[in-house]
Design a protein around this motif. Structure first.
Motif, short mmCIF file in Angstrom:
data_model
loop_
_atom_site.label_atom_id
_atom_site.label_comp_id
_atom_site.label_asym_id
_atom_site.label_seq_id
_atom_site.Cartn_x
_atom_site.Cartn_y
_atom_site.Cartn_z
N ASN A 144 0.84 -1.20 0.00
CA ASN A 144 0.00 0.00 0.00
C ASN A 144 0.88 1.25 0.00
O ASN A 144 2.04 1.21 0.38
CB ASN A 144 -1.00 0.01 1.17
CG ASN A 144 -0.36 0.06 2.53
OD1 ASN A 144 0.62 0.79 2.75
ND2 ASN A 144 -0.90 -0.68 3.48
N HIS A 145 0.29 2.35 -0.45
CA HIS A 145 1.00 3.63 -0.44
C HIS A 145 0.94 4.26 0.94
O HIS A 145 1.95 4.76 1.45
CB HIS A 145 0.39 4.56 -1.49
CG HIS A 145 1.13 5.85 -1.66
ND1 HIS A 145 0.56 6.96 -2.25
CD2 HIS A 145 2.39 6.23 -1.31
CE1 HIS A 145 1.43 7.95 -2.26
NE2 HIS A 145 2.54 7.55 -1.70
N ILE A 153 3.18 6.83 5.26
CA ILE A 153 3.26 6.74 3.80
C ILE A 153 4.57 6.08 3.39
O ILE A 153 5.64 6.40 3.92
CB ILE A 153 3.14 8.14 3.17
CG1 ILE A 153 1.72 8.68 3.41
CG2 ILE A 153 3.45 8.10 1.68
CD1 ILE A 153 1.47 10.05 2.82
N ASN A 154 4.47 5.16 2.43
CA ASN A 154 5.65 4.47 1.93
C ASN A 154 6.26 5.19 0.74
O ASN A 154 5.56 5.87 -0.02
CB ASN A 154 5.27 3.04 1.52
CG ASN A 154 4.88 2.19 2.71
OD1 ASN A 154 5.53 2.24 3.76
ND2 ASN A 154 3.83 1.41 2.57
N LEU A 156 7.23 5.17 -2.59
CA LEU A 156 6.97 4.36 -3.79
C LEU A 156 8.12 4.41 -4.77
O LEU A 156 8.46 3.40 -5.40
CB LEU A 156 5.69 4.83 -4.47
CG LEU A 156 4.38 4.68 -3.69
CD1 LEU A 156 3.20 5.11 -4.57
CD2 LEU A 156 4.19 3.25 -3.21
N VAL A 172 0.57 -1.58 -6.49
CA VAL A 172 0.40 -0.63 -5.39
C VAL A 172 -1.08 -0.40 -5.11
O VAL A 172 -1.87 -0.15 -6.03
CB VAL A 172 1.08 0.72 -5.71
CG1 VAL A 172 0.92 1.68 -4.54
CG2 VAL A 172 2.56 0.52 -6.01
N VAL A 174 -3.50 2.14 -3.62
CA VAL A 174 -3.52 3.57 -3.29
C VAL A 174 -4.87 3.99 -2.70
O VAL A 174 -5.28 5.15 -2.81
CB VAL A 174 -3.16 4.43 -4.52
CG1 VAL A 174 -1.76 4.13 -5.00
CG2 VAL A 174 -4.18 4.25 -5.64
N SER A 177 -4.57 7.04 -0.52
CA SER A 177 -3.80 8.19 -1.01
C SER A 177 -4.31 8.77 -2.32
O SER A 177 -4.03 9.93 -2.63
CB SER A 177 -2.32 7.80 -1.18
OG SER A 177 -2.19 6.70 -2.06
N ILE A 183 0.64 10.81 -7.35
CA ILE A 183 1.08 9.45 -7.66
C ILE A 183 1.35 9.41 -9.16
O ILE A 183 0.47 9.74 -9.96
CB ILE A 183 0.02 8.41 -7.28
CG1 ILE A 183 -0.32 8.50 -5.78
CG2 ILE A 183 0.51 7.00 -7.62
CD1 ILE A 183 -1.61 7.80 -5.41
N ASP A 188 7.34 6.50 -10.63
CA ASP A 188 7.51 5.60 -9.49
C ASP A 188 7.64 4.14 -9.90
O ASP A 188 7.68 3.26 -9.03
CB ASP A 188 6.32 5.75 -8.53
CG ASP A 188 6.23 7.16 -7.95
OD1 ASP A 188 7.27 7.82 -7.84
OD2 ASP A 188 5.11 7.59 -7.62
N LEU A 193 -1.65 -0.17 -10.54
CA LEU A 193 -2.11 0.72 -9.48
C LEU A 193 -3.59 0.44 -9.23
O LEU A 193 -4.40 0.49 -10.17
CB LEU A 193 -1.89 2.17 -9.90
CG LEU A 193 -2.25 3.27 -8.92
CD1 LEU A 193 -1.28 4.45 -9.08
CD2 LEU A 193 -3.69 3.75 -9.16
#
Length: 385
Positions: A144-145, A153-154, A156, A172, A174, A177, A183, A188, A193
């Motif tokens: 996850n973001h 928050i990671n 990416l 990912v 999202v 987010s 994004i 990234d 997504l």
């Protein structure tokens, strides 16, 4: 009711979103099912929203945007359509059950190997573990973001660079987010997504989808009517038809498109900044209260507007019920569909109470929530002395 459960769904939709749904319900037929005005109206709604999503996430082609009813369905489509028997998958201990449960079925039914990146005491991902988990048969890294529990928050771009260098498919989630943070799939190195429409994208429930890089092939999870290639025995191969069967939710998709328009017109950064100020104010107001336990990394501004907490050993459901019944405040208690995160943070039995903020909240609501937590904590502390 003071609504502080925006991580579950955004409650108050912009007037433009509501009107778009109404207009679509009065004009839209079934997309790709003929040349009638009603069918073409639905086609236009669907295509225009695909285009808006592709621009929002920097997808190479609008045809690579696929609609589903939510991010859970999107994640299932991606995982079950890419991962094969004997593959190795890397995920993390901060994931939602929308990732964990499909992977558990793949472990059981297809002998897929799964390894988990751990988190530290603040809920941050241990990035240093990633390279050590990669194997020769590692096919996918799914992450996850932003955590739906801690708001952490990671990075990416960092993880996407690792995946690209090792030829690993980067999927990912999202959900928390999309609509709040920039994004960029190309920047990234995101291959797939998965998003939902009903949270920060401000669309109706029942909307979501996945964006797929051109060179990623996903086997269909479902097959059926598509309005084209009727005499083909199997699902048409071209995107997005390959992954879309049956009648699309054109009414909801119209609302989703209007939600994106609203975000663009108001400025995503400005909306997120407002929500962040509310969450930071709330955090600063409760952090020094006796016996308050807070979860997550609050030493950075770059985080989702979420504050999760407990008061002493009070059950999170009890605290959330008091906030609802006595103070008219909506929050989310329990495990938040993130079992491994709660195991990591040793909150399995107690759970947490999550406060999640939106630009639609007010400072008066935030201050009232601080007052409510202070009063409940004082009463709890007095009974345990």
């Amino acid at each position: 009711m003071i609504y502080l459960d925006n991580a579950a769904t955004s409650k108050t939709k912009p007037d433009e979103v509501i009107q778009a749904v109404i207009d679509a319900m009065q004009s839209a037929g079934n997309a790709s099912r003929g040349a009638s005005n009603e069918s073409l109206s639905s086609d236009r709604i669907v295509f225009q929203t695909r285009k808006k999503i592709s621009e929002l996430f920097n997808v190479s082609n609008p045809r690579q945007v696929v609609f589903t009813k939510n991010s859970t369905e999107a994640i299932n489509v991606a995982l079950q359509g890419i991962i094969e028997e004997g593959d190795h998958v890397i995920t993390s201990c901060m994931e939602h059950n929308s990732v964990l449960r499909p992977l558990n079925y793949l472990k059981r039914d297809k002998k897929v190997e799964v390894d988990y990146i751990h988190i530290d005491e603040n809920g941050d991902l241990k990035y240093e573990e990633i390279k050590g988990l990669i194997k020769l048969n590692t096919k996918v890294l799914v992450l996850n973001h932003a955590s739906n529990v801690t708001g952490n928050i990671n990075n990416l771009r960092h993880i996407g660079d690792i995946c690209r260098a090792k030829n690993i498919i980067f999927i990912v989630d999202v959900s928390q987010s999309a609509g709040s943070f920039e994004i960029d799939m190309i920047r990234d190195n995101i291959d797939v997504l998965c998003f939902t429409g009903h949270k920060s994208l401000l669309g109706p429930q029942g909307t979501g989808g996945l964006c797929v890089r051109d060179n990623i092939y996903i086997e269909p999870l479902m097959s059926g009517g598509t309005g084209v290639h009727t005499y083909d025995s199997y699902q048409p191969d071209r995107m997005p038809t390959r992954l879309e069967s049956g009648t699309l939710n054109a009414h909801g998709i119209a609302g989703l498109g209007a939600g994106i328009d609203y975000i663009n017109s108001k400025g995503m950064d400005k909306l997120t900044e407002k929500a962040t100020i509310f969450s930071k104010t709330f955090f600063d107001g409760v952090k020094s209260i006796d016996n308050i336990k807070l979860y997550g990394n609050y030493d950075t501004q770059y985080r989702a507007p979420i504050v999760s907490l407990n008061i002493a050993d009070m059950d999170s459901s009890e605290l959330s019920a008091i906030l609802s019944d006595k103070y008219n405040i909506s929050t989310r208690p329990g495990a938040h569909c993130a079992p491994l995160l709660h195991e990591s943070m040793k909150t399995v039995d107690q759970g947490m109470v999550r406060f999640s903020f939106s630009h639609q909240n007010t400072m008066e609501e935030v201050e009232f929530a601080i007052k409510a937590i202070r009063e409940v904590a004082e009463e709890e502390n007095s009974t345990t002395i």
